[in-house]
Design a protein around this motif. Structure first.
Motif, PDB file in Angstrom:
ATOM      1  N   ARG A   1       0.827  -1.206   0.000  1.00 33.21           N
ATOM      2  CA  ARG A   1       0.000   0.000   0.000  1.00 33.21           C
ATOM      3  C   ARG A   1       0.866   1.262   0.000  1.00 33.21           C
ATOM      4  NH1 ARG A   1      -3.707  -1.053   5.123  1.00 33.21           N
ATOM      5  NH2 ARG A   1      -1.646  -1.749   5.866  1.00 33.21           N
TER       6      ARG A   1
ATOM      7  N   GLU B   1       5.147   5.609  -7.033  1.00 30.06           N
ATOM      8  CA  GLU B   1       4.316   6.800  -6.904  1.00 30.06           C
ATOM      9  C   GLU B   1       5.114   7.964  -6.323  1.00 30.06           C
ATOM     10  OE1 GLU B   1       0.716   8.553  -7.842  1.00 30.06           O
ATOM     11  OE2 GLU B   1       1.391   6.489  -8.226  1.00 30.06           O
TER      12      GLU B   1
ATOM     13  N   ALA C   1       1.427   6.645   0.055  1.00 33.04           N
ATOM     14  CA  ALA C   1       0.291   5.782   0.368  1.00 33.04           C
ATOM     15  C   ALA C   1      -0.690   5.742  -0.803  1.00 33.04           C
ATOM     16  CB  ALA C   1      -0.414   6.292   1.624  1.00 33.04           C
ATOM     17  N   LEU C   2      -1.089   4.527  -1.198  1.00 33.09           N
ATOM     18  CA  LEU C   2      -2.059   4.352  -2.284  1.00 33.09           C
ATOM     19  C   LEU C   2      -3.488   4.367  -1.772  1.00 33.09           C
ATOM     20  CD1 LEU C   2      -0.249   1.519  -4.301  1.00 33.09           C
ATOM     21  CD2 LEU C   2      -0.169   3.989  -4.686  1.00 33.09           C
ATOM     22  N   GLU C   3      -3.638   4.286  -0.452  1.00 32.03           N
ATOM     23  CA  GLU C   3      -4.937   4.346   0.203  1.00 32.03           C
ATOM     24  C   GLU C   3      -4.692   4.750   1.648  1.00 32.03           C
ATOM     25  OE1 GLU C   3      -6.146   0.070   1.716  1.00 32.03           O
ATOM     26  OE2 GLU C   3      -5.441  -0.061  -0.391  1.00 32.03           O
ATOM     27  N   PRO C   4      -5.708   5.147   2.397  1.00 28.85           N
ATOM     28  CA  PRO C   4      -5.490   5.488   3.799  1.00 28.85           C
ATOM     29  C   PRO C   4      -4.955   4.284   4.582  1.00 28.85           C
ATOM     30  CG  PRO C   4      -7.609   6.327   3.051  1.00 28.85           C
ATOM     31  CD  PRO C   4      -7.102   5.426   1.977  1.00 28.85           C
TER      32      PRO C   4
ATOM     33  N   GLN D   1      -2.922   9.479   4.804  1.00 27.55           N
ATOM     34  CA  GLN D   1      -3.937   9.571   3.767  1.00 27.55           C
ATOM     35  C   GLN D   1      -3.368   9.249   2.389  1.00 27.55           C
ATOM     36  OE1 GLN D   1      -7.066   9.896   4.538  1.00 27.55           O
ATOM     37  NE2 GLN D   1      -6.700  10.363   6.715  1.00 27.55           N
ATOM     38  N   THR D   2      -4.255   8.901   1.471  1.00 27.63           N
ATOM     39  CA  THR D   2      -3.859   8.638   0.088  1.00 27.63           C
ATOM     40  C   THR D   2      -3.075   9.821  -0.473  1.00 27.63           C
ATOM     41  OG1 THR D   2      -5.864   7.332  -0.227  1.00 27.63           O
ATOM     42  CG2 THR D   2      -4.709   8.077  -2.215  1.00 27.63           C
ATOM     43  N   GLY D   3      -1.929   9.531  -1.081  1.00 25.07           N
ATOM     44  CA  GLY D   3      -1.100  10.575  -1.683  1.00 25.07           C
ATOM     45  C   GLY D   3      -0.075  11.175  -0.745  1.00 25.07           C
TER      46      GLY D   3
END
Length: 387
Positions: free
Chosen positions: A51, A56, A280-283, A292-294
């Motif tokens: 995750r 990214e 992070a790709l998701e929380p 949090q995502t991003g």
């Protein structure tokens, strides 16, 4: 910055790396917000959890830590199938068996440096006389880079790892020079019958496993990742050992404890203090916070290795080692592929250095130990010793 030996060997660290809670927000040298993980268990989770994405973290919109991060097509910047493909290309060269076969060569190179130190002594700067030239010679030999080009690489690589002393324009120029040089060397080696690692990468490219860009980046990444980190690790490890007279004497009396001592030195004073950022790709819940995502996360390998909930008396050097694996080489699929080679060099250096100079000690004077500053890698600019 001079550093009095005989005290803790953390050296100059940014404010956000001081002791504190397990997961804390901080602002990077580039002005972006990230999360810093200083807890051992949570650090292992981040390093192995899919995750959290390395790929990214290389995107233009991602938070940036500094301008010394690897290229997007570097093996340490990829996830999933692309990462596995590039890692397979090089993993065989760093297997335990292949690295063990390099021992005689590393021993010979180490003895050459120790001979030179003995001839010019008593007294020497171990950083300049041993810790810096040895890893460069080993990597040039392994990759198939002409020895006479080693000095060029040293200047280029040191600029690229610097955070504050050189400008982005200077780093960009050096990167282009490195790429040009590597491209020319690849073309020369394409018509040779050499059996070095770079020739093996060329064969993988010609077989369609690597693109031209990946071939260039992989060759440069192996050289850069294995040089500055090993230079720093040798200097830091020798300083830590010489600053612990009990373990130093114990090791001289009982050479059989060398392997656990090496592992402890890697844990206690890693040259790589932080992981590469992951996004992070998701929380994801980490301890008391939710990433949090991003949002980007960096793991403090330095603090994870000294986590009081994981290690017994974590600040000390334990000659019998620990059963718990440290984080110095990372964890999960991105664990450092060159770890066996780094460990081999450190083991040989300590073994032969202490045998050659049994009365080795840090030299007197406030400037005997000088730390490098403004680098993404921890290390010493000077370590003067006497014997």
């Amino acid at each position: 910055m001079a550093h009095e030996h005989g005290v803790d060997h953390l050296g100059p660290l940014p404010a956000f790396m001081t002791p504190g809670d397990g997961v804390v927000p901080f602002v990077t040298p580039m002005g972006d917000k990230m999360w810093l993980v200083r807890d051992y268990a949570l650090g292992r989770l981040v390093l192995a959890d899919q995750r959290f994405s390395r790929a990214e973290a290389t995107k233009p919109h991602a938070p940036r830590f500094n301008d010394s991060q690897p290229a997007p097509d570097a093996v340490m910047s990829m996830d999933g199938a692309d990462h596995a493909r590039l890692r397979r290309v090089v993993s065989g060269a760093f297997s335990t068996r292949r690295v063990a076969a390099l021992a005689a060569s590393v021993e010979g190179l180490t003895d050459e440096r120790l001979d030179a130190l003995a001839a010019s002594g008593p007294g020497a700067d171990l950083v300049e006389g041993l810790a810096t030239p040895l890893p460069l010679s080993v990597l040039c030999s392994m990759l198939g880079i002409p020895p006479e080009d080693g000095g060029i690489f040293r200047n280029w690589v040191e600029v690229l790892f610097d955070i504050s002393a050189s400008t982005p324009r200077e780093k960009s120029r050096r990167r282009l020079e490195l790429v040009d040089y590597m491209g020319e060397l690849i073309e020369r080696k394409r018509h040779s019958a050499d059996e070095d690692l770079l020739t093996g990468l060329i064969t993988a490219h010609d077989a369609g496993t690597l693109s031209q860009g990946e071939l260039l980046t992989l060759g440069l990444s192996l050289l850069m990742a294995g040089y500055e980190t090993t230079v720093g690790q040798i200097g830091l490890s020798v300083l830590a050992l010489l600053s612990d007279p009990v373990v130093h004497a114990d090791l001289r009396a009982r050479p059989e404890i060398l392997d656990p001592v090496v592992d402890e030195l890697l844990r206690l004073t890693p040259s790589t203090p932080l992981s590469f950022p992951r996004v992070a790709l998701e929380p994801v819940r980490l301890g008391a916070v939710t990433v949090q995502t991003g949002e980007a996360v960096v793991v403090s390998l330095l603090h994870g290795n000294r986590d009081t909930t994981t290690w017994e008396r974590p600040e000390g050097l334990h000659p019998r080692g620990h059963d718990t694996p440290h984080l110095t080489f990372g964890h999960g699929v991105h664990r450092c592929v060159g770890a066996p080679l780094a460990r081999l060099q450190l083991r040989i250096v300590l073994e032969r250095l202490l045998r050659r100079f049994p009365d080795l000690r840090v030299a007197d004077g406030p400037d005997s130990v000088v730390w490098k500053e403004g680098l993404s890698i921890r290390g010493l600019a000077r370590l003067r010793v006497d014997w």
